[in-house]
Design a protein around this motif. Structure first.
Motif, PDB file in Angstrom:
ATOM      1  N   LEU A 177       0.888  -1.187   0.044  1.00  0.00           N
ATOM      2  CA  LEU A 177       0.094   0.192  -0.136  1.00  0.00           C
ATOM      3  C   LEU A 177       0.951   1.126  -0.022  1.00  0.00           C
ATOM      4  O   LEU A 177       0.463   2.310  -0.344  1.00  0.00           O
ATOM      5  N   ASP A 178       2.044   1.219   0.442  1.00  0.00           N
ATOM      6  CA  ASP A 178       2.933   2.405   0.570  1.00  0.00           C
ATOM      7  C   ASP A 178       3.245   2.764  -0.845  1.00  0.00           C
ATOM      8  O   ASP A 178       3.287   3.811  -1.425  1.00  0.00           O
ATOM      9  N   SER A 179       3.515   1.838  -1.599  1.00  0.00           N
ATOM     10  CA  SER A 179       3.900   1.911  -3.013  1.00  0.00           C
ATOM     11  C   SER A 179       2.871   2.410  -3.909  1.00  0.00           C
ATOM     12  O   SER A 179       2.821   3.084  -4.674  1.00  0.00           O
ATOM     13  N   LEU A 180       1.605   1.970  -3.569  1.00  0.00           N
ATOM     14  CA  LEU A 180       0.376   2.207  -4.171  1.00  0.00           C
ATOM     15  C   LEU A 180       0.193   3.696  -4.119  1.00  0.00           C
ATOM     16  O   LEU A 180       0.114   4.686  -4.815  1.00  0.00           O
ATOM     17  N   MET A 181       0.319   4.310  -2.538  1.00  0.00           N
ATOM     18  CA  MET A 181      -0.067   5.512  -2.316  1.00  0.00           C
ATOM     19  C   MET A 181       0.720   6.331  -2.945  1.00  0.00           C
ATOM     20  O   MET A 181       0.585   7.618  -3.360  1.00  0.00           O
ATOM     21  N   SER A 182       2.174   6.003  -2.859  1.00  0.00           N
ATOM     22  CA  SER A 182       3.335   7.035  -3.355  1.00  0.00           C
ATOM     23  C   SER A 182       3.193   7.147  -4.885  1.00  0.00           C
ATOM     24  O   SER A 182       3.505   8.251  -5.308  1.00  0.00           O
ATOM     25  N   ASN A 183       2.695   5.904  -5.540  1.00  0.00           N
ATOM     26  CA  ASN A 183       2.967   6.226  -7.175  1.00  0.00           C
ATOM     27  C   ASN A 183       1.680   6.616  -7.881  1.00  0.00           C
ATOM     28  O   ASN A 183       1.811   6.596  -9.037  1.00  0.00           O
ATOM     29  N   HIS A 184       0.392   6.700  -7.159  1.00  0.00           N
ATOM     30  CA  HIS A 184      -0.928   7.104  -7.826  1.00  0.00           C
ATOM     31  C   HIS A 184      -1.373   8.464  -7.280  1.00  0.00           C
ATOM     32  O   HIS A 184      -1.201   8.629  -5.986  1.00  0.00           O
ATOM     33  N   SER A 185      -2.202   8.960  -8.183  1.00  0.00           N
ATOM     34  CA  SER A 185      -2.643  10.249  -7.562  1.00  0.00           C
ATOM     35  C   SER A 185      -4.002  10.213  -6.701  1.00  0.00           C
ATOM     36  O   SER A 185      -4.600   9.149  -6.790  1.00  0.00           O
ATOM     37  N   LEU A 186      -4.299  11.224  -6.305  1.00  0.00           N
ATOM     38  CA  LEU A 186      -5.910  11.122  -5.473  1.00  0.00           C
ATOM     39  C   LEU A 186      -6.671  10.551  -6.329  1.00  0.00           C
ATOM     40  O   LEU A 186      -7.527  10.033  -5.710  1.00  0.00           O
ATOM     41  N   GLU A 187      -6.940  10.927  -7.441  1.00  0.00           N
ATOM     42  CA  GLU A 187      -8.053  10.637  -8.386  1.00  0.00           C
ATOM     43  C   GLU A 187      -8.032   9.169  -8.431  1.00  0.00           C
ATOM     44  O   GLU A 187      -9.137   8.494  -8.613  1.00  0.00           O
ATOM     45  N   VAL A 188      -6.918   8.510  -8.731  1.00  0.00           N
ATOM     46  CA  VAL A 188      -6.767   7.009  -8.650  1.00  0.00           C
ATOM     47  C   VAL A 188      -7.294   6.440  -7.368  1.00  0.00           C
ATOM     48  O   VAL A 188      -7.954   5.572  -7.609  1.00  0.00           O
ATOM     49  N   ILE A 189      -6.823   7.057  -6.435  1.00  0.00           N
ATOM     50  CA  ILE A 189      -7.292   6.240  -4.949  1.00  0.00           C
ATOM     51  C   ILE A 189      -8.475   6.445  -4.609  1.00  0.00           C
ATOM     52  O   ILE A 189      -9.357   5.704  -4.298  1.00  0.00           O
ATOM     53  N   HIS A 190      -9.110   7.512  -4.941  1.00  0.00           N
ATOM     54  CA  HIS A 190     -10.488   7.864  -4.747  1.00  0.00           C
ATOM     55  C   HIS A 190     -11.482   7.278  -5.480  1.00  0.00           C
ATOM     56  O   HIS A 190     -12.786   7.565  -5.321  1.00  0.00           O
ATOM     57  N   GLY A 235       0.194  -2.631   9.330  1.00  0.00           N
ATOM     58  CA  GLY A 235       0.651  -1.263   9.679  1.00  0.00           C
ATOM     59  C   GLY A 235      -0.827  -0.676  10.064  1.00  0.00           C
ATOM     60  O   GLY A 235      -1.868  -1.245  10.588  1.00  0.00           O
ATOM     61  N   ILE A 236      -1.133   0.510   9.400  1.00  0.00           N
ATOM     62  CA  ILE A 236      -2.238   1.462   9.648  1.00  0.00           C
ATOM     63  C   ILE A 236      -3.324   0.735   8.688  1.00  0.00           C
ATOM     64  O   ILE A 236      -4.459   1.271   8.899  1.00  0.00           O
ATOM     65  N   ALA A 237      -2.885  -0.190   7.995  1.00  0.00           N
ATOM     66  CA  ALA A 237      -3.969  -0.704   7.016  1.00  0.00           C
ATOM     67  C   ALA A 237      -5.114  -1.499   7.816  1.00  0.00           C
ATOM     68  O   ALA A 237      -6.072  -1.767   7.533  1.00  0.00           O
ATOM     69  N   VAL A 238      -4.853  -1.933   8.913  1.00  0.00           N
ATOM     70  CA  VAL A 238      -5.630  -2.733   9.809  1.00  0.00           C
ATOM     71  C   VAL A 238      -6.865  -1.868  10.450  1.00  0.00           C
ATOM     72  O   VAL A 238      -7.959  -2.377  10.205  1.00  0.00           O
ATOM     73  N   ASN A 239      -6.717  -0.491  10.381  1.00  0.00           N
ATOM     74  CA  ASN A 239      -7.715   0.387  10.831  1.00  0.00           C
ATOM     75  C   ASN A 239      -8.838   0.224   9.425  1.00  0.00           C
ATOM     76  O   ASN A 239      -9.851   1.129   9.647  1.00  0.00           O
ATOM     77  N   HIS A 240      -8.529   0.145   8.503  1.00  0.00           N
ATOM     78  CA  HIS A 240      -9.498   0.440   7.121  1.00  0.00           C
ATOM     79  C   HIS A 240      -9.891  -0.967   6.516  1.00  0.00           C
ATOM     80  O   HIS A 240     -10.464  -0.766   5.463  1.00  0.00           O
ATOM     81  N   LEU A 241      -9.792  -2.039   7.385  1.00  0.00           N
ATOM     82  CA  LEU A 241     -10.580  -3.286   6.738  1.00  0.00           C
ATOM     83  C   LEU A 241     -11.630  -3.545   7.635  1.00  0.00           C
ATOM     84  O   LEU A 241     -11.604  -3.733   9.090  1.00  0.00           O
ATOM     85  N   SER A 242     -12.865  -3.739   6.834  1.00  0.00           N
ATOM     86  CA  SER A 242     -14.076  -3.914   7.504  1.00  0.00           C
ATOM     87  C   SER A 242     -14.855  -5.248   6.635  1.00  0.00           C
ATOM     88  O   SER A 242     -15.048  -5.061   5.455  1.00  0.00           O
ATOM     89  N   GLU A 243     -14.991  -6.396   7.392  1.00  0.00           N
ATOM     90  CA  GLU A 243     -15.707  -7.397   6.557  1.00  0.00           C
ATOM     91  C   GLU A 243     -15.241  -7.840   5.294  1.00  0.00           C
ATOM     92  O   GLU A 243     -15.915  -7.648   4.125  1.00  0.00           O
ATOM     93  N   GLU A 244     -13.874  -8.053   5.197  1.00  0.00           N
ATOM     94  CA  GLU A 244     -13.025  -8.208   3.937  1.00  0.00           C
ATOM     95  C   GLU A 244     -13.427  -7.232   2.953  1.00  0.00           C
ATOM     96  O   GLU A 244     -12.779  -7.585   1.704  1.00  0.00           O
ATOM     97  N   ASN A 274     -11.242   0.141   2.778  1.00  0.00           N
ATOM     98  CA  ASN A 274     -11.561   1.323   2.472  1.00  0.00           C
ATOM     99  C   ASN A 274     -10.072   2.209   1.998  1.00  0.00           C
ATOM    100  O   ASN A 274      -9.454   2.734   2.911  1.00  0.00           O
ATOM    101  N   TYR A 275      -9.893   2.398   0.706  1.00  0.00           N
ATOM    102  CA  TYR A 275      -8.700   3.114   0.023  1.00  0.00           C
ATOM    103  C   TYR A 275      -8.546   4.552   0.529  1.00  0.00           C
ATOM    104  O   TYR A 275      -7.530   5.050   0.855  1.00  0.00           O
ATOM    105  N   VAL A 276      -9.946   4.993   0.521  1.00  0.00           N
ATOM    106  CA  VAL A 276      -9.988   6.680   0.662  1.00  0.00           C
ATOM    107  C   VAL A 276      -9.607   6.919   2.160  1.00  0.00           C
ATOM    108  O   VAL A 276      -8.570   7.696   2.320  1.00  0.00           O
ATOM    109  N   THR A 277     -10.015   6.457   3.266  1.00  0.00           N
ATOM    110  CA  THR A 277      -9.638   6.582   4.486  1.00  0.00           C
ATOM    111  C   THR A 277      -8.337   5.944   4.996  1.00  0.00           C
ATOM    112  O   THR A 277      -7.567   6.840   5.537  1.00  0.00           O
ATOM    113  N   PHE A 278      -7.827   4.896   4.185  1.00  0.00           N
ATOM    114  CA  PHE A 278      -6.696   4.522   4.343  1.00  0.00           C
ATOM    115  C   PHE A 278      -5.683   5.685   4.031  1.00  0.00           C
ATOM    116  O   PHE A 278      -4.542   6.245   4.555  1.00  0.00           O
ATOM    117  N   HIS A 279      -5.787   6.196   2.744  1.00  0.00           N
ATOM    118  CA  HIS A 279      -5.051   7.335   1.960  1.00  0.00           C
ATOM    119  C   HIS A 279      -4.996   8.450   2.988  1.00  0.00           C
ATOM    120  O   HIS A 279      -3.949   9.075   3.244  1.00  0.00           O
TER     121      HIS A 279
END
Length: 143
Positions: free
Chosen positions: A26-39, A80-89, A92-97
């Motif tokens: 996820l660190d690579s994904l967040m670093s290499n993609h724009s907000l528009e992609v992630i949202h 990592g902090i991804a634990v906070n953004h997983l719910s019922e499999e 949530n990429y937006v809140t993680f980002h």
């Protein structure tokens, strides 16, 4: 700690069942993609499906790949902090980002406070933290 999440799915094509699986950095994904992609979930999935296909050596120009595109991704084993953004499999990429960016900015200002002001724990100095955050965001707007 790095931020990762496991991606799994299963799908059938011509009587065969496939089980692609991969660990997403996820660190690579967040670093290499724009907000528009992630949202936009469809943009995220366009990045994820080729990774899953590669995990089983599936050509992205095949009918089997098209069948895979109709399948549901299952998320598990966050780190990592991804634990906070997983719910019922579901992840949530937006809140993680948002949390990822907040931590990234805090790490930057914390390093500045240590280097230039000899501050050991920036959290214990909320006024200084606020001032550094304000300066950081003002600097980003000015550029």
């Amino acid at each position: 700690m790095s931020n990762t999440i496991k991606l799994d799915m299963s799908f059938s094509f011509k009587g065969d069942t496939f089980y692609p699986s991969t660990i997403l950095d996820l660190d690579s994904l967040m670093s290499n993609h724009s907000l528009e992609v992630i949202h936009q979930e469809s943009n995220i999935l366009s990045f994820i499906y080729p990774l899953l296909a590669a995990s089983i050596d599936l050509d992205t120009y095949s009918y089997a790949y098209e069948s895979m595109l109709a399948s549901h991704v299952v998320y598990s084993q966050p780190t990592g902090i991804a634990v906070n953004h997983l719910s019922e499999e579901q992840f949530n990429y937006v809140t993680f980002h948002q949390e990822w960016l907040t931590k990234k900015v805090f790490n930057i200002i914390e390093k500045i406070a240590k280097t230039h002001l000899s501050v050991v724990n920036l959290e214990q100095q909320p006024h200084l933290k606020s001032a550094l955050l304000e300066a950081f965001y003002a600097g980003k707007k000015a550029v």
